[in-house]
Motif scaffolding. Structure first.
Motif, PDB file in Angstrom:
ATOM      1  N   SER A 128       0.784  -1.185   0.108  1.00 14.79           N
ATOM      2  CA  SER A 128       0.138  -0.006   0.055  1.00 14.79           C
ATOM      3  C   SER A 128       0.765   1.245  -0.044  1.00 14.79           C
ATOM      4  CB  SER A 128      -0.993   0.062   1.044  1.00 14.79           C
ATOM      5  OG  SER A 128      -1.682  -1.201   1.279  1.00 14.79           O
ATOM      6  N   GLN A 129       1.860   1.329   0.675  1.00 19.37           N
ATOM      7  CA  GLN A 129       3.033   2.604   0.832  1.00 19.37           C
ATOM      8  C   GLN A 129       3.499   2.515  -0.585  1.00 19.37           C
ATOM      9  OE1 GLN A 129       2.390   0.228   3.378  1.00 19.37           O
ATOM     10  NE2 GLN A 129       1.456   1.487   4.782  1.00 19.37           N
ATOM     11  N   ALA A 132       1.053   4.025  -2.887  1.00 19.91           N
ATOM     12  CA  ALA A 132       0.631   5.315  -2.624  1.00 19.91           C
ATOM     13  C   ALA A 132       1.842   6.547  -3.174  1.00 19.91           C
ATOM     14  CB  ALA A 132       0.323   5.591  -0.970  1.00 19.91           C
ATOM     15  N   ALA A 133       2.937   5.939  -2.907  1.00 19.50           N
ATOM     16  CA  ALA A 133       4.130   6.667  -3.217  1.00 19.50           C
ATOM     17  C   ALA A 133       4.293   6.927  -4.964  1.00 19.50           C
ATOM     18  CB  ALA A 133       5.432   6.024  -2.907  1.00 19.50           C
ATOM     19  N   SER A 136       1.267   9.206  -5.932  1.00 23.04           N
ATOM     20  CA  SER A 136       1.427  10.628  -5.913  1.00 23.04           C
ATOM     21  C   SER A 136       2.184  11.086  -6.765  1.00 23.04           C
ATOM     22  CB  SER A 136       2.141  10.574  -4.273  1.00 23.04           C
ATOM     23  OG  SER A 136       3.412  10.041  -4.301  1.00 23.04           O
ATOM     24  N   ASN A 144      -0.222  14.583  -5.569  1.00 22.89           N
ATOM     25  CA  ASN A 144      -0.461  14.789  -4.115  1.00 22.89           C
ATOM     26  C   ASN A 144      -1.496  15.427  -3.896  1.00 22.89           C
ATOM     27  OD1 ASN A 144       1.818  13.362  -2.786  1.00 22.89           O
ATOM     28  ND2 ASN A 144       3.128  14.984  -3.436  1.00 22.89           N
ATOM     29  N   ASP A 238      -7.306  11.014  -2.255  1.00 23.90           N
ATOM     30  CA  ASP A 238      -5.810  11.256  -2.312  1.00 23.90           C
ATOM     31  C   ASP A 238      -5.224   9.874  -1.929  1.00 23.90           C
ATOM     32  OD1 ASP A 238      -5.097  11.200   0.448  1.00 23.90           O
ATOM     33  OD2 ASP A 238      -6.247  12.940   0.605  1.00 23.90           O
ATOM     34  N   PRO A 239      -4.034   9.869  -1.981  1.00 22.67           N
ATOM     35  CA  PRO A 239      -3.071   8.526  -1.841  1.00 22.67           C
ATOM     36  C   PRO A 239      -2.912   8.120  -0.533  1.00 22.67           C
ATOM     37  CG  PRO A 239      -1.945   9.758  -3.376  1.00 22.67           C
ATOM     38  CD  PRO A 239      -3.018  10.581  -2.873  1.00 22.67           C
ATOM     39  N   ASP A 240      -2.913   9.075   0.446  1.00 24.13           N
ATOM     40  CA  ASP A 240      -3.148   8.442   1.941  1.00 24.13           C
ATOM     41  C   ASP A 240      -4.194   8.117   2.380  1.00 24.13           C
ATOM     42  OD1 ASP A 240      -0.187   9.365   1.852  1.00 24.13           O
ATOM     43  OD2 ASP A 240      -0.757  11.476   2.721  1.00 24.13           O
ATOM     44  N   GLN A 241      -5.201   8.541   1.827  1.00 21.36           N
ATOM     45  CA  GLN A 241      -6.553   8.290   2.130  1.00 21.36           C
ATOM     46  C   GLN A 241      -7.109   6.813   1.869  1.00 21.36           C
ATOM     47  OE1 GLN A 241      -9.574  10.346   0.310  1.00 21.36           O
ATOM     48  NE2 GLN A 241     -11.571   9.773   1.634  1.00 21.36           N
ATOM     49  N   ASN A 244      -4.140   3.837   2.827  1.00 19.52           N
ATOM     50  CA  ASN A 244      -3.963   3.997   4.205  1.00 19.52           C
ATOM     51  C   ASN A 244      -4.126   2.507   4.839  1.00 19.52           C
ATOM     52  OD1 ASN A 244      -4.139   4.227   7.287  1.00 19.52           O
ATOM     53  ND2 ASN A 244      -4.266   6.426   6.559  1.00 19.52           N
TER      54      ASN A 244
END
Length: 331
Positions: A128-129, A132-133, A136, A144, A238-241, A244
């Motif tokens: 997931s991380q 997300a990177a 972004s 972002n 957004d990616p963090d959402q 997560n």
């Protein structure tokens, strides 16, 4: 037969919730606004879909994936990119998001599913991380800044909130029907054999690599569908959402709490824990997380195989069911 009839009744009652939910609760002395009830129902259904998806790879196959949130995020971004950047419909965006999840599961599944146990869990934890990177940095996906888009369903006979709730309910019913079929199919028996003894299953002629990839793909489809509906309702992602790691934690806890490897366990777990979490958050605002953790610990000690097993165990053994579980933990 009885199980199917009960499931049908529950589905009908759940479908009628937007019209009769608040009024029915009022008869029992609970005053809850209809919009609040629908918001709770929608969130619980999304988590139930995710838990049901994890159930396929984690419960039936025995591979504890910590990376299913990546499929949730891909489904969300499939809808977002299709609607915002290309001007396509929600349905087309959903197909695009599910397709991305399937492709990712197929490409990733072959190498990563060769790992076992904690090696597999650690490998999936970073998915997931990493995604997300990557997202972004892609301008098409809003980088972002994320993707804001119009969230509107043109339905005259039902409110927008109720329509999103019904959409999530339909997806959950579809996912549960697939799991119901899976439990009685050759594929399901093969997955259970892999969970119990993968080397033995391979020796008996089960194509373990193919079966595991299919399980991951099914999990990806369910998660992506949940992500697509979630993105459309939120109207901003957004990616963090959407990538997560908390999504991973929630779906695993709820599937295990309800009963991993069962048909309805993940649904029981999602609805029960969502209700407990919301009640604690409203009554004990500052320490809700602490008490929620206590509930999880007690559940692990008293019902280590989930709520589904508890219902059967209590019917057979009464309170001795809990005593036996406590003794098994050697406390």
């Amino acid at each position: 037969m009885i199980q199917g009839a009960v499931a049908l009744i529950v589905l009908v009652v759940a479908a009628a919730l937007p019209w009769i939910g608040a009024q029915t609760l009022a008869l029992f002395g609970f005053s809850i606004r209809s919009d609040v009830l629908l918001e709770f129902g929608f969130n619980a259904l999304i988590l139930a879909i995710l838990a049901q998806g994890w159930n396929v790879i984690g419960g039936f196959t025995g591979y504890a994936s910590f990376g299913n949130a990546v499929f949730f995020g891909l489904g969300a971004y499939g809808v977002g990119i299709a609607m915002v950047q290309w001007g396509l419909s929600f349905g087309t965006g959903m197909l695009f998001g599910v397709s991305m999840a399937v492709i990712f599961a197929l490409l990733l599944g072959i190498p990563i599913l060769r790992l076992k146990g904690h090696y597999f869990a650690i490998a999936t934890l970073a998915l997931s991380q990493v995604m997300a990177a990557i997202i972004s940095k892609i301008d098409l996906a809003g980088a972002n800044q994320g993707l804001p888009f119009l969230s509107f369903l043109d339905v005259s006979f039902i409110s927008t909130e109720a329509a999103f709730y019904e959409m999530a309910l339909v997806v959950l019913a579809f996912a549960t029907a697939v799991v119901f079929w899976l439990k009685r199919s050759r594929l399901g028996f093969g997955l259970i054999a892999i969970r119990e003894n993968e080397d033995g299953a391979a020796a008996m002629g089960v194509n373990t690599t193919l079966y595991k990839v299919l399980a991951l793909t099914l999990a990806g489809i369910f998660s992506a569908m949940a992500g697509g509906i979630y993105a459309y309702k939120m109207a901003y992602i957004d990616p963090d959402q959407v990538f997560n790691a908390s999504w991973n934690v929630k779906m695993i806890i709820m599937a295990v709490f309800g009963g991993a490897g069962t048909v309805f366990g993940p649904i029981f777990g999602a609805v029960t824990l969502s209700a407990i979490s919301d009640i604690l958050a409203s009554v004990l605002t500052n320490v809700a997380g602490l008490f929620f953790g206590v509930v999880i610990i007690l559940a692990v000690l008293l019902t280590p195989r989930g709520l589904t097993d508890m219902l059967i165990g209590v019917k057979r053994c009464g309170l001795r069911y809990f005593i036996n579980n406590i003794r098994a933990t050697k406390l």
